[in-house]
Write a protein that holds these residues in place. Sequence first.
Motif, short mmCIF file in Angstrom:
data_model
loop_
_atom_site.label_atom_id
_atom_site.label_comp_id
_atom_site.label_asym_id
_atom_site.label_seq_id
_atom_site.Cartn_x
_atom_site.Cartn_y
_atom_site.Cartn_z
N ALA A 187 3.92 11.60 -73.75
CA ALA A 187 4.87 11.56 -74.85
C ALA A 187 4.93 10.16 -75.46
O ALA A 187 5.18 10.01 -76.65
CB ALA A 187 6.26 11.97 -74.36
N LEU A 188 4.70 9.17 -74.63
CA LEU A 188 4.75 7.77 -75.08
C LEU A 188 3.34 7.37 -75.50
O LEU A 188 2.42 7.41 -74.69
CB LEU A 188 5.24 6.89 -73.92
CG LEU A 188 5.41 5.40 -74.18
CD1 LEU A 188 6.38 5.13 -75.32
CD2 LEU A 188 5.90 4.70 -72.91
N PHE B 125 10.71 7.89 -83.28
CA PHE B 125 11.27 6.95 -82.31
C PHE B 125 10.20 5.89 -82.02
O PHE B 125 9.13 6.22 -81.50
CB PHE B 125 11.62 7.65 -81.00
CG PHE B 125 12.90 8.43 -81.04
CD1 PHE B 125 14.13 7.78 -81.06
CD2 PHE B 125 12.88 9.81 -81.04
CE1 PHE B 125 15.32 8.51 -81.08
CE2 PHE B 125 14.06 10.54 -81.05
CZ PHE B 125 15.28 9.89 -81.08
N LEU C 253 7.26 7.69 -79.57
CA LEU C 253 7.40 8.94 -78.84
C LEU C 253 6.84 10.03 -79.76
O LEU C 253 7.30 10.20 -80.88
CB LEU C 253 8.86 9.19 -78.49
CG LEU C 253 9.46 8.18 -77.51
CD1 LEU C 253 10.96 8.45 -77.32
CD2 LEU C 253 8.75 8.25 -76.16
#
Lengths: 616, 616
Positions: free
Chosen positions: A75-76, A96, A108
């Motif tokens: 996700a990162l 984000f 993200l």
Amino acid sequence: MVTRMSSLFLRTLREDPADAELPGHKLLVRAGYVRRAAPGIYTWLPLGLRVLRKVETIVREEMEAIGGQELAFPALLPKEPYEATNRWTDYGDNLFRIVDRKDAQMLLGPTHEEMFCLAVKDMYTSYKDLPLTIFQMQNKYRDEARPRAGVLRGREFIMKDSYSFDIDQAGLQKAYDAHRDAYIKIFDRFGFEYVIVQADSGAMGGSASEEFLAVSPNGEDTFVRDESGYAANIEAVEIPVAAPVEAGVGPAHVEDTPDTPTIETLVAQLNANHPRADGRGWTAADTLKNVLVMLVHPADEEHPQGWREPLAIGVPGDREVDAKRLEAQVAPAEVEAFEEKDFASHPELAKGYIGPGVLGRGSDLIQNLEERDEDGAPEGEKYPEDQIRFLLDPSIPEGSAWVTGADEPGKHVIDLVHGRDFTADGRIQAAEIREGDPSPSGTGTLTLARGVEMGHIFQLGTKYAEALGLKVLDENGKLVTVTMGSYGVGVTRAVGVIAEDNHDEVGLVWPRQVAPFDVHVVVAGKGEELFVAADDLAAQLEAKGVEVILDDRAGKVSPGVKFKDAELIGVPTILVVGKGLADGVVEIKDRRTGERREVPVGDAVAAVRAEIGATA
Amino acid sequence: MVTRMSSLFLRTLREDPADAELPGHKLLVRAGYVRRAAPGIYTWLPLGLRVLRKVETIVREEMEAIGGQELAFPALLPKEPYEATNRWTDYGDNLFRIVDRKDAQMLLGPTHEEMFCLAVKDMYTSYKDLPLTIFQMQNKYRDEARPRAGVLRGREFIMKDSYSFDIDQAGLQKAYDAHRDAYIKIFDRFGFEYVIVQADSGAMGGSASEEFLAVSPNGEDTFVRDESGYAANIEAVEIPVAAPVEAGVGPAHVEDTPDTPTIETLVAQLNANHPRADGRGWTAADTLKNVLVMLVHPADEEHPQGWREPLAIGVPGDREVDAKRLEAQVAPAEVEAFEEKDFASHPELAKGYIGPGVLGRGSDLIQNLEERDEDGAPEGEKYPEDQIRFLLDPSIPEGSAWVTGADEPGKHVIDLVHGRDFTADGRIQAAEIREGDPSPSGTGTLTLARGVEMGHIFQLGTKYAEALGLKVLDENGKLVTVTMGSYGVGVTRAVGVIAEDNHDEVGLVWPRQVAPFDVHVVVAGKGEELFVAADDLAAQLEAKGVEVILDDRAGKVSPGVKFKDAELIGVPTILVVGKGLADGVVEIKDRRTGERREVPVGDAVAAVRAEIGATA
């Protein structure tokens, strides 16, 4: 293992949560399925996680059935791939962003087109490696301006996103069709009403695109449909450009129309002071309204801070500009109101009396470029190069005559003919659509309804592959750019939609295929023998593969409280072990219909299994 | 569904990835299990995801077996709860921090003590609700300074974290013991060598704590053990304070020791110029080395930017200060080197000749406070209130005599007796531990080994519950603070450790219980009949519940390439359908032992099932 209410991490609430509006959302919180951790960010409690896993399993099964291979990206993510496709800026505040301890910029992931594309680029080299469909089911992040309705629009949410990779359009079409069929199966299994609509492609680029909308009066999306089967998200409705007409009017003429800054006051004054020769009254539909908005474009190389552009939109006076349709047309730019300060920096705009003249495309009658050139442009602006872009609604035909602003306070021009007296820079699909409008399909009229976007299938084409250099060798040994599709299902959102669609005034009513349990066994009474019998029935059911929740709470928890909780939680079948046990019977209740019937204890397991459709 | 190599999203690599050092990491990348997406951040490709899911399932089963209830908190969390427990600052740069579009400060959860604690606080009110064990298996985030070894130390990683809630210490001990037993089962099932060691509690607060370390020469953690069963992480080793002795030496005396800034030069000069009366030679162990470091404390209310504190550590001259042990002792402060500029702002410190005198706790012989007070303190510093904190190694007994710095360049003091001539502010467990040191258990000596932290169980006590106000009513209707435990298993890390522990020079060798497939069927040849037979065998095996990967690649992929890939991928059983088929036989190969045997085609399914331990 039988789940026991006596130890289950659950407290049902009698009161609605303060921040919930939709009934399904209220019930998911009250029944202990989810808990808000931050705005738009939810915790899945044990009951909720069970439903979520069942929804995931349905999606996974149908994706695997069309040959999708599951993997899991992080996700990162690093910034660079998203910069290469401009999404780093195009996503604006929805992204984000994170700076790590080494000052690397990260994000993200909102969706993973870039990462999938790069993985395929790294691993595949030939047309022989294709077609390929890969997917993941994983947390996505979007910093929504208005997170709402619990898990319906969250800032952290689970999405199934899949991506297809093909050598040509025919392959892409095949992958797209396969996904379309899989999505139909998925949403049929979820058991809510949905409609497949033509979609706007938004910031994703690409071409053909359809959405699966769950039909819901509380949905954020509006869609249209007609009798012929045509259906489209309102953002994607393409009104055909009206065929040219012959206005049959004389030359345009400017008239005094004092104090008519609104369409309503203008129409009244036209009818009072400037009646039409043929006696037809003027209506708002005879006027051309020129609406100004300010576009805020994301940063690009030339404008590292982004840039602002005024835009004028001409629509018939009886229609408004639809904010969502407009946003869809101008994305990734965002739309802001044209404010007093903007009028101040554009003194040529007479608020309430703006016409095509001042927008730079009128005839000499209402605009004299030489004259304006002599006046010069306002400080700091080039003119006429920086003239405001002016786009017309497609319903305004060439040759049609209009009453519109004369660019001076208190003056309008009458019989101004499109094409004869003014032109625009193009068309824009931004006017409101109304119930009863003729359908763009050419058949019948439109009806409007609301829905929640549950799935989106999308022929991306080569946009991402080009930006990231994904090419493979074709049959002739030539490098060709791969063509991609991207396909999403809102997994956490699906739980929310199912809840909205499956409840009554006292609680949730889960469809069997996603219910947290198959049967809710309630011990209704205090006698030890009731607990023993219920335990035994639960164990027998579990042994047959039936998923059981057993309300074995003792002490002060009354049968009434237990029944209320069972109805709130919404397991489709409720098995009551109560005072009938003395006569050898227990009660089976259908949560949805409310039907109850007594069965002998010895038949209870078979009866429950028949109820839930178990075989063998 | 049979997984087919012809379409599997996989490309094995013949070369080691440039950024991998450990053999397991290299093989996971080469065999197509994981791919690096950013430093310390990995993508799980289809093969890797299958192993990961099996590891997750083992952990989930054992957690459920001790009554753990699964739920799922978000990864993106609000700042406030972490501020209440100081972890917002204590975690320092290890925390990924985010500011959202509304300027709210958020973080990516490193672990979820706070969120679990708040959820229980919200839902539970009475001792009757306890005990409770809840867990999740979910992405965690830590911005490691040195992500390393692939999935062994990532910045985004999956962890199973569970939390127990009890009314008293007896309950906590029970939950702790249950987790300890569950972890033993989990790590036994993973099939790698591990050791349970006493752990340092680090920034988590709390008391009793043990780690499960996978024994590995490449591990980042060092642990000690002795013959009695005592085992501890090196950070947690507690050397007992040495019993007082009688030095039996005369008064301390300062001597000229020019050019002796190191222990080595000092010892040489002592033996040359200041021989001991009894003729014993001086050794490094006779000297007291005073090591200066700079602690960087996290921000607190008084110091919103954090603050720096010099610290002096006295150790015998033959030992170094162990950086990890020191860090564990001073956490959440971080340790930095004491630099030239720090010496410059502490002119009282004579580099290389620092003694207890200048550190403020010596006798008049070596320190005259009055004199120093007249000199005054350096600008901006209070003195002696700001005197440097001085902590002694526990091996330095009261009454022992030392050679140490006299706080003047070129001078040392001899026969300086601890307790008689100097004191310290306390003890610190920061000296290096060496193979052969006496065990703190009192039995035998220590051996040292290395390991990877795979699990951590922790009696948190009331630290978090107090900070966040988690209280329940006890039997007497009085509010009591709940006592918590926290328990973690590194799930993605486990895949890495299993890979490090299970490979040979040509590839991975998965233990059956976590292997991506049960059997790897290889079509070794070009004849159509081989493909048909392999397909048929694969289908029969799948029908029996055996998980099959089938290398059905045609064209130019030679049997040799297929065998290499099968060995690299490491499925425990390989079934070769090759030229023996003409004689009605296929070959079964054990990946670990390399043993091969031929079996008749008709017996192959049964033989493979016997191999993998399938029943019925």
